[in-house]
Design an enzyme around this catalytic site. Structure first.
Site, PDB file in Angstrom:
ATOM      1  N   ASP A   1       5.820   3.397   2.636  1.00 32.86           N
ATOM      2  CA  ASP A   1       5.704   3.675   1.206  1.00 32.86           C
ATOM      3  C   ASP A   1       5.365   5.128   0.919  1.00 32.86           C
ATOM      4  O   ASP A   1       5.038   5.900   1.825  1.00 32.86           O
ATOM      5  CB  ASP A   1       4.664   2.729   0.563  1.00 32.86           C
ATOM      6  CG  ASP A   1       3.429   2.516   1.438  1.00 32.86           C
ATOM      7  OD1 ASP A   1       3.181   3.339   2.338  1.00 32.86           O
ATOM      8  OD2 ASP A   1       2.711   1.531   1.218  1.00 32.86           O
TER       9      ASP A   1
ATOM     10  N   ASN B   1      -6.700  -6.633  -1.795  1.00 35.25           N
ATOM     11  CA  ASN B   1      -6.120  -7.703  -2.627  1.00 35.25           C
ATOM     12  C   ASN B   1      -4.974  -8.418  -1.908  1.00 35.25           C
ATOM     13  O   ASN B   1      -4.237  -9.181  -2.520  1.00 35.25           O
ATOM     14  CB  ASN B   1      -5.625  -7.131  -3.966  1.00 35.25           C
ATOM     15  CG  ASN B   1      -4.507  -6.109  -3.781  1.00 35.25           C
ATOM     16  OD1 ASN B   1      -4.120  -5.794  -2.661  1.00 35.25           O
ATOM     17  ND2 ASN B   1      -3.997  -5.586  -4.884  1.00 35.25           N
TER      18      ASN B   1
ATOM     19  N   HIS C   1      -2.350  -6.943  -0.418  1.00 44.82           N
ATOM     20  CA  HIS C   1      -1.034  -6.285  -0.401  1.00 44.82           C
ATOM     21  C   HIS C   1      -0.664  -5.824   1.011  1.00 44.82           C
ATOM     22  O   HIS C   1      -1.532  -5.525   1.833  1.00 44.82           O
ATOM     23  CB  HIS C   1      -0.941  -5.147  -1.426  1.00 44.82           C
ATOM     24  CG  HIS C   1      -1.697  -3.897  -1.123  1.00 44.82           C
ATOM     25  ND1 HIS C   1      -2.245  -3.099  -2.107  1.00 44.82           N
ATOM     26  CD2 HIS C   1      -1.988  -3.260   0.033  1.00 44.82           C
ATOM     27  CE1 HIS C   1      -2.825  -2.050  -1.564  1.00 44.82           C
ATOM     28  NE2 HIS C   1      -2.691  -2.120  -0.268  1.00 44.82           N
TER      29      HIS C   1
ATOM     30  N   GLU D   1       2.205  -5.588  -4.141  1.00 47.05           N
ATOM     31  CA  GLU D   1       0.978  -6.110  -4.745  1.00 47.05           C
ATOM     32  C   GLU D   1       1.125  -7.617  -4.999  1.00 47.05           C
ATOM     33  O   GLU D   1       2.241  -8.152  -4.955  1.00 47.05           O
ATOM     34  CB  GLU D   1       0.731  -5.383  -6.075  1.00 47.05           C
ATOM     35  CG  GLU D   1       0.535  -3.865  -5.947  1.00 47.05           C
ATOM     36  CD  GLU D   1      -0.851  -3.465  -5.463  1.00 47.05           C
ATOM     37  OE1 GLU D   1      -1.472  -4.213  -4.678  1.00 47.05           O
ATOM     38  OE2 GLU D   1      -1.321  -2.380  -5.863  1.00 47.05           O
TER      39      GLU D   1
HETATM   40  C1  F6R Z   1      -0.183   2.269   3.567  1.00 44.42           C
HETATM   41  C2  F6R Z   1      -0.015   0.919   3.071  1.00 44.42           C
HETATM   42  C3  F6R Z   1      -1.136   0.113   2.510  1.00 44.42           C
HETATM   43  C4  F6R Z   1      -2.404   0.146   3.354  1.00 44.42           C
HETATM   44  C5  F6R Z   1      -3.510  -0.685   2.713  1.00 44.42           C
HETATM   45  C6  F6R Z   1      -4.831  -0.590   3.481  1.00 44.42           C
HETATM   46  O1  F6R Z   1       1.044   2.811   4.014  1.00 44.42           O
HETATM   47  O2  F6R Z   1       1.087   0.466   3.105  1.00 44.42           O
HETATM   48  O3  F6R Z   1      -0.709  -1.219   2.367  1.00 44.42           O
HETATM   49  O4  F6R Z   1      -2.130  -0.327   4.648  1.00 44.42           O
HETATM   50  O5  F6R Z   1      -3.717  -0.270   1.401  1.00 44.42           O
HETATM   51  O6  F6R Z   1      -5.313   0.709   3.388  1.00 44.42           O
HETATM   52  P1  F6R Z   1      -6.582   1.192   4.232  1.00 44.42           P
HETATM   53  O7  F6R Z   1      -6.135   1.220   5.659  1.00 44.42           O
HETATM   54  O8  F6R Z   1      -6.862   2.577   3.721  1.00 44.42           O
HETATM   55  O9  F6R Z   1      -7.673   0.216   3.987  1.00 44.42           O
END
Ligand code: F6R
Length: 250
Positions: A76, A145, A147, A152
């Site tokens: 992403d 959450n 995702h 989401e």
């Molecule tokens: C990042 C991504 C997100 C993260 C998620 C957890 O490329 O796709 O889904 O993996 O938000 O983020 P952290 O590791 O910062 O808790």
């Protein structure tokens, strides 16, 4: 010493702490890359994979782990941030991994956050993945959450690379990387759930007590759009590498 568990389809590697999660994750990526030097990797950003990337850099420098034939696709990117913005995911990947290993940058792909025509650019991203015959090994984190990538809650299982809005929860969670919450982009381009599930093998890393509840729901509740990570239950080769704090919730 890690503990192994399996719930439904999902294999679970339980590590003592986040350092061990980084090592176990890196071990999987290193072994698969040695076995198939032209491997196509799916990569993630965020706080969780940083330790694993550091371990891969160490393996490259000290043990000669070779990335010269590797292709990569990131999950992403924030809409509105160009690759030279310090909070863009392209910048993150260069800074945390690509600049320190011998990967050919021309073979590294991150969705564009500044495309003139977002839907054309998303379709091209899907086409570029297909042209490589798909992703061999996909790395994921998980949002508090549920995702995966920026899919989401509410994202359909058949979703593909597209522009999405971020939830208030994700904006709050990610504000820690920005000067203040108002600077967090409200939109992102993300691979879809179907794009992710087409990867041949998936490794999800999760650490810290704040991820315990959502990981338990992702593994144990019926697969539901309320928790996008729960769709991973349908994948035939998916492993969660978690620390003891996350395992306490299972
Ligand atoms: C990042 C991504 C997100 C993260 C998620 C957890 O490329 O796709 O889904 O993996 O938000 O983020 P952290 O590791 O910062 O808790």
């Amino acid at each position: 010493m890690v503990k192994l568990k399996k719930i439904g389809n999902i294999k679970i590697i339980i590590c003592q702490d986040k350092q061990e999660v980084a090592q176990e994750g890196a071990k999987i990526f290193a072994e698969d890359t040695k076995e198939n030097p032209s491997i196509v990797l799916g990569l993630a950003t965020g706080e969780t994979p940083v330790g694993m990337y550091q371990e891969l850099i160490r393996m490259h420098k000290e043990e000669g782990l070779d990335f010269s034939r590797v292709t990569s696709f990131n999950l992403d990117e924030y809409v509105g941030l160009s690759g030279d913005h310090s909070q863009s995911y392209r910048y993150f990947m260069d800074d945390n991994l690509f600049n320190h290993i011998n990967i050919d940058k021309a073979k590294t792909h991150v969705p564009s956050g500044i495309a003139e025509d977002v839907s054309v650019s998303c379709q091209k991203y899907e086409g570029d993945i297909k042209a490589q015959r798909g992703i061999d090994l996909q790395l994921l984190g998980i949002g508090s959450n549920g995702h995966i990538a920026f899919n989401e809650p509410g994202s359909p299982s058949e979703s593909r690379t597209r522009e999405v809005g971020l939830t208030e929860k994700t904006i709050k969670d990610n504000a820690r990387f920005f000067e203040n919450e108002s600077e967090v982009p409200r939109k992102a381009v993300t691979m879809g759930i179907a794009t992710i599930l087409e990867a041949k093998k998936i490794v999800l890393l999760a650490t810290g007590s704040n991820k315990a509840e959502v990981v338990a729901r992702a593994i144990k509740s019926p697969a539901t759009t309320d928790i996008p990570a729960s769709f991973l239950q349908n994948h035939p080769d998916c492993v969660f590498v978690i620390d003891q704090e996350v395992a306490n919730g299972l």
